[in-house]
Scaffold this active site. Structure first.
Site, PDB file in Angstrom:
ATOM      1  N   CYS A   2      20.875  -5.591 -27.186  1.00  0.00           N
ATOM      2  CA  CYS A   2      20.126  -6.838 -27.094  1.00  0.00           C
ATOM      3  C   CYS A   2      20.996  -8.015 -27.553  1.00  0.00           C
ATOM      4  O   CYS A   2      21.710  -7.930 -28.529  1.00  0.00           O
ATOM      5  CB  CYS A   2      18.854  -6.841 -27.925  1.00  0.00           C
ATOM      6  N   ARG A  27      25.590  -6.731 -24.089  1.00  0.00           N
ATOM      7  CA  ARG A  27      24.825  -6.107 -25.173  1.00  0.00           C
ATOM      8  C   ARG A  27      23.549  -5.426 -24.659  1.00  0.00           C
ATOM      9  O   ARG A  27      22.838  -4.773 -25.433  1.00  0.00           O
ATOM     10  CB  ARG A  27      24.443  -7.160 -26.213  1.00  0.00           C
ATOM     11  N   TRP A  74      18.226  -4.382 -24.271  1.00  0.00           N
ATOM     12  CA  TRP A  74      18.573  -2.977 -24.069  1.00  0.00           C
ATOM     13  C   TRP A  74      17.417  -2.205 -24.680  1.00  0.00           C
ATOM     14  O   TRP A  74      17.227  -2.217 -25.895  1.00  0.00           O
ATOM     15  CB  TRP A  74      19.883  -2.648 -24.766  1.00  0.00           C
ATOM     16  N   ASN A 100      16.632  -8.412 -32.140  1.00  0.00           N
ATOM     17  CA  ASN A 100      17.624  -7.371 -31.872  1.00  0.00           C
ATOM     18  C   ASN A 100      17.611  -6.427 -33.065  1.00  0.00           C
ATOM     19  O   ASN A 100      17.810  -6.877 -34.189  1.00  0.00           O
ATOM     20  CB  ASN A 100      19.015  -8.015 -31.708  1.00  0.00           C
ATOM     21  N   GLY A 101      17.344  -5.145 -32.817  1.00  0.00           N
ATOM     22  CA  GLY A 101      17.307  -4.175 -33.911  1.00  0.00           C
ATOM     23  C   GLY A 101      16.162  -3.211 -33.673  1.00  0.00           C
ATOM     24  O   GLY A 101      15.646  -3.103 -32.561  1.00  0.00           O
ATOM     25  N   GLU A 489      38.735  11.071 -23.889  1.00  0.00           N
ATOM     26  CA  GLU A 489      38.535   9.656 -23.567  1.00  0.00           C
ATOM     27  C   GLU A 489      38.521   9.444 -22.050  1.00  0.00           C
ATOM     28  O   GLU A 489      37.713   8.674 -21.524  1.00  0.00           O
ATOM     29  CB  GLU A 489      39.638   8.826 -24.259  1.00  0.00           C
ATOM     30  N   LYS A 493      35.414   7.848 -20.002  1.00  0.00           N
ATOM     31  CA  LYS A 493      35.526   6.662 -19.136  1.00  0.00           C
ATOM     32  C   LYS A 493      34.949   6.960 -17.768  1.00  0.00           C
ATOM     33  O   LYS A 493      34.199   6.170 -17.208  1.00  0.00           O
ATOM     34  CB  LYS A 493      36.996   6.226 -18.970  1.00  0.00           C
ATOM     35  N   GLU A 496      31.006   7.432 -17.865  1.00  0.00           N
ATOM     36  CA  GLU A 496      30.158   6.284 -18.210  1.00  0.00           C
ATOM     37  C   GLU A 496      30.159   5.193 -17.143  1.00  0.00           C
ATOM     38  O   GLU A 496      29.186   4.467 -17.034  1.00  0.00           O
ATOM     39  CB  GLU A 496      30.504   5.719 -19.587  1.00  0.00           C
ATOM     40  N   HIS A 512      38.101  30.311 -22.438  1.00  0.00           N
ATOM     41  CA  HIS A 512      36.998  30.769 -23.299  1.00  0.00           C
ATOM     42  C   HIS A 512      35.643  30.360 -22.726  1.00  0.00           C
ATOM     43  O   HIS A 512      34.663  30.299 -23.445  1.00  0.00           O
ATOM     44  CB  HIS A 512      37.186  30.224 -24.713  1.00  0.00           C
ATOM     45  N   LYS A 611      27.023  -2.594 -24.968  1.00  0.00           N
ATOM     46  CA  LYS A 611      28.326  -2.589 -25.632  1.00  0.00           C
ATOM     47  C   LYS A 611      28.209  -2.300 -27.126  1.00  0.00           C
ATOM     48  O   LYS A 611      28.995  -1.561 -27.678  1.00  0.00           O
ATOM     49  CB  LYS A 611      28.969  -3.956 -25.403  1.00  0.00           C
TER      50      LYS A 611
HETATM   51  C1  F6R Z   1      32.820   3.826 -24.525  1.00  0.00           C
HETATM   52  C2  F6R Z   1      32.399   2.906 -25.552  1.00  0.00           C
HETATM   53  C3  F6R Z   1      31.546   3.433 -26.650  1.00  0.00           C
HETATM   54  C4  F6R Z   1      31.944   2.806 -27.992  1.00  0.00           C
HETATM   55  C5  F6R Z   1      30.987   3.246 -29.088  1.00  0.00           C
HETATM   56  C6  F6R Z   1      31.391   2.708 -30.451  1.00  0.00           C
HETATM   57  O1  F6R Z   1      33.631   3.181 -23.585  1.00  0.00           O
HETATM   58  O2  F6R Z   1      32.686   1.746 -25.524  1.00  0.00           O
HETATM   59  O3  F6R Z   1      31.619   4.820 -26.721  1.00  0.00           O
HETATM   60  O4  F6R Z   1      33.251   3.172 -28.298  1.00  0.00           O
HETATM   61  O5  F6R Z   1      29.698   2.807 -28.785  1.00  0.00           O
HETATM   62  O6  F6R Z   1      31.415   1.328 -30.465  1.00  0.00           O
HETATM   63  P1  F6R Z   1      32.205   0.527 -31.575  1.00  0.00           P
HETATM   64  O7  F6R Z   1      33.637   0.819 -31.413  1.00  0.00           O
HETATM   65  O8  F6R Z   1      31.870  -0.909 -31.324  1.00  0.00           O
HETATM   66  O9  F6R Z   1      31.689   1.016 -32.890  1.00  0.00           O
END
Ligand code: F6R
Length: 616
Positions: A2, A27, A74, A100-101, A489, A493, A496, A512, A611
């Protein structure tokens, strides 16, 4: 999680609010809404979908106002629809509120309010706030800010709030606990945002609200802030700070998407994250923010790294770096698990919390827990002035600049850069690294930006590989040693942003269980650069080929063995093994990006994500 924007001043509020919402859309983007103060009453517009849907809807509406609040959501409680979109109104429509929260005790508060006759319009936790605040204000006949303070003393959970009231049309009431909120101070006008992005265009004079703060922003009086934790509720002196952000940094700069811009920014963000931290003669590495705590870190019995998502992957890379260079044991924890595990923590433990946003709720909770147990708590984060930066004892910023694309790219490589510098600095002081190894690593680290430039030049080749991957429903990513986190990672990527199901494994784990998944339809993306376990990876690849899996490999320039076994191959410059994650992660970012584009996905705003995960 949010985004909040608010404005009061002599300019038209609506365009400022909408531009602000666009800049905070990373956000959350499942619904959006705006409340405008028009001739002494509140006009509300809300729409399911993105901010642009709200804008389209408002095209034919009267949006003139000089004060307003706006929100991009969100969803946590209640599905994403217009009813649940913020702002929420009090029953008499005299208050509008955005949040937000998460209000943790909302169910009991809602029941109480319903028993007293309140009828709820939404399924959100937020709506209890507006009714509770209005009720307290009416019952005690007190100013709104006092009512907010009283009402919030009954609320458990996290919030950043902005409230608009018909009684004081140019006034905004703000409150913060656990979710970020800052006030931009202009010339008798105020710009409120969840971060600096909606503010930077207008002013760089800001006040970051602290947990417990309730602020009254009005055009008649100076800024008034009190804290609900202060039993005397005394006025605080606002702490004015300079916003460390520029407009260029939050615009796309000619790129089609933020994600692509941020992938291409990595040579710069890595250079920026190293700048001033290696002395001219390259003899000493020093991270200014950690100097005071370096001794404690060197004497630590154990490092615990707590983080989420991509930052957790950076933590896994750091585990290899620290254990190999500093010879101190490291445990890497999902912050969300750590906080509820009743972990054993000692005073000579050092907890390193890693977070791009510095607002991830679980990571912040891990920090609190470690502090309570007396451990030393260090933060690695990207957003200057974020909660993590303020709540840790010491730390180091990654200088990646604002990361707006929801999928983390440049923040990851900046985190790995800073963690590498940290490990080198500790190893040097502790005497656990030879001079020659130190120089080898420093020289190689300094050459990483140029190596990444060479990888970025291969974008077209990677695009062709993406054509193939985009047709597959699944993918497996394999790596070993320090490149195992890179495999994780790469898989994160891809899933997501392209919604292809992907898993990352240490290559030797295939036999395994996961090898059962291999057939002619399964692509395997293998990081097989020159490293200690290269021969072992070659055997792992052979096992996969025997089951007709298709190999896409990331190899060191000049490699012939793995290249010969691969349907597609991406060659990357030769790099010290401990630094390969910095280069090997980049082609995987580009691969995921192009697969997502080919599949028509919105790469900057993948579905269901936000984000900054400032709720549990
Ligand atoms: C994936 C991504 C998320 C963040 C995670 C932690 O691309 O961006 O997995 O890495 O939500 O976020 P931060 O680093 O802001 O604590």
């Amino acid at each position: 999680m949010c985004g909040i924007v608010a404005y009061t001043g002599s300019n038209e509020a609506y365009p400022i609010l909408m531009k602000g919402l666009h800049r905070l859309e990373y956000r959350g983007y499942d619904s959006a809404g705006v409340a405008l103060m028009q001739s002494g009453s509140i006009t509300l517009y809300k729409k399911r979908g993105k901010v642009s849907d709200l804008e389209d809807y408002c095209l034919t509406k009267d949006t003139s106002a000089h004060a307003g609040i706006a929100h991009t959501r969100w969803a946590t409680h209640g599905e994403p629809n217009e009813q649940n979109a913020h702002p929420h109104l009090s029953e008499d429509h005299s208050l509008a509120l955005i949040h937000n929260g998460i209000i943790e005790n909302y169910l009991s508060l809602k029941k109480e309010l319903q028993n007293r006759g309140y009828v709820f319009q939404s399924d959100t936790d937020t709506e209890v706030l507006v009714h509770l605040i209005k009720e307290v204000q009416q019952k005690d006949n007190i100013p709104l800010d006092e009512a907010v303070m009283l009402a919030l003393s009954r609320v458990e959970g996290t919030y950043a709030l902005a409230i608009l009231s018909v009684d004081n049309p140019d006034q905004l009431i703000l409150a913060k606990k656990g979710s970020p909120l800052l006030i931009g101070v202009g010339d008798n006008e105020y710009f409120i945002g969840s971060d600096g992005a909606p503010i930077v265009e207008y002013t760089n004079k800001v006040v970051y609200l602290e947990d417990g703060d309730v602020a009254v922003v009005s055009l008649e009086n100076p800024l008034r802030i009190r804290n609900i934790r202060d039993e005397h509720a005394l006025l605080k002196n606002p702490h004015y700070q300079r916003l460390e952000m520029t407009l260029d940094q939050i615009e796309k700069g000619g790129f089609e998407t933020y994600m692509l811009k941020e992938i291409f920014e990595q040579p710069k963000s890595i250079r920026d994250s190293m700048r001033g931290r290696i002395n001219l003669k390259k003899e000493v590495v020093s991270l200014g923010g950690l100097i005071e705590y370096e001794q404690k870190m060197m004497n630590a019995k154990r490092f615990i790294i707590a983080a989420c998502g991509t930052s957790w992957h950076a933590g896994l890379v750091a585990e290899y770096l620290i254990e190999s260079l500093v010879r101190i044991p490291v445990e890497v924890e999902y912050a969300s698990e750590f906080r509820y595990r009743d972990p054993i923590l000692y005073e000579d433990d050092v907890l390193i919390a890693i977070s791009q946003s510095g607002e991830t709720a679980d990571t912040l909770a891990a920090v609190e827990l470690a502090k309570r147990h007396g451990a030393t708590v260090i933060g690695i984060c990207n957003v200057v002035g974020s909660t993590l930066a303020r709540e840790t004892m010491a730390g180091s910023y990654t200088h990646a600049g604002p990361e707006i694309g929801v999928a983390s790219t440049k923040a990851f490589t900046a985190q790995v850069t800073v963690l590498t510098l940290m490990a080198l600095s500790l190893a040097q002081r502790k005497g656990t690294i030879s001079k020659s190894m130190y120089h080898q690593l420093i020289n190689d680290l300094e050459s990483i930006p140029e190596k990444i430039e060479r990888i970025l030049a291969k974008e077209q080749h990677i695009q062709k590989i993406a054509q193939f991957v985009a047709t597959r429903p699944n993918a497996i990513f394999l790596g070993r040693g320090i490149n195992y986190p890179v495999a994780l990672e790469g898989a994160l990527k891809l899933k997501e942003i392209s919604y292809i199901h992907a898993e990352g494994y240490p290559a030797a784990e295939m036999k395994h269980g996961p090898i059962a998944l291999i057939d002619e339809h399964m692509p395997l993306i293998v990081i097989a650069t020159e490293q200690l376990t290269y021969d072992k990876i070659v055997s792992n690849i052979q096992e996969v080929i025997a089951r007709k899996g298709t190999i896409i490999s990331i190899v060191t320039e000049g490699d012939t063995t793995v290249k010969g076994m691969s349907k597609f191959c991406i060659e990357i410059p030769r790099t010290e093994e401990l630094l390969t994650p910095l280069v090997a992660s980049v082609p995987l970012q580009l691969l995921a990006y192009h697969v997502a584009l080919i599949r028509g996905c919105d790469v900057d705003k993948p579905r269901n994500l936000a984000k900054s995960v400032s709720v549990e």
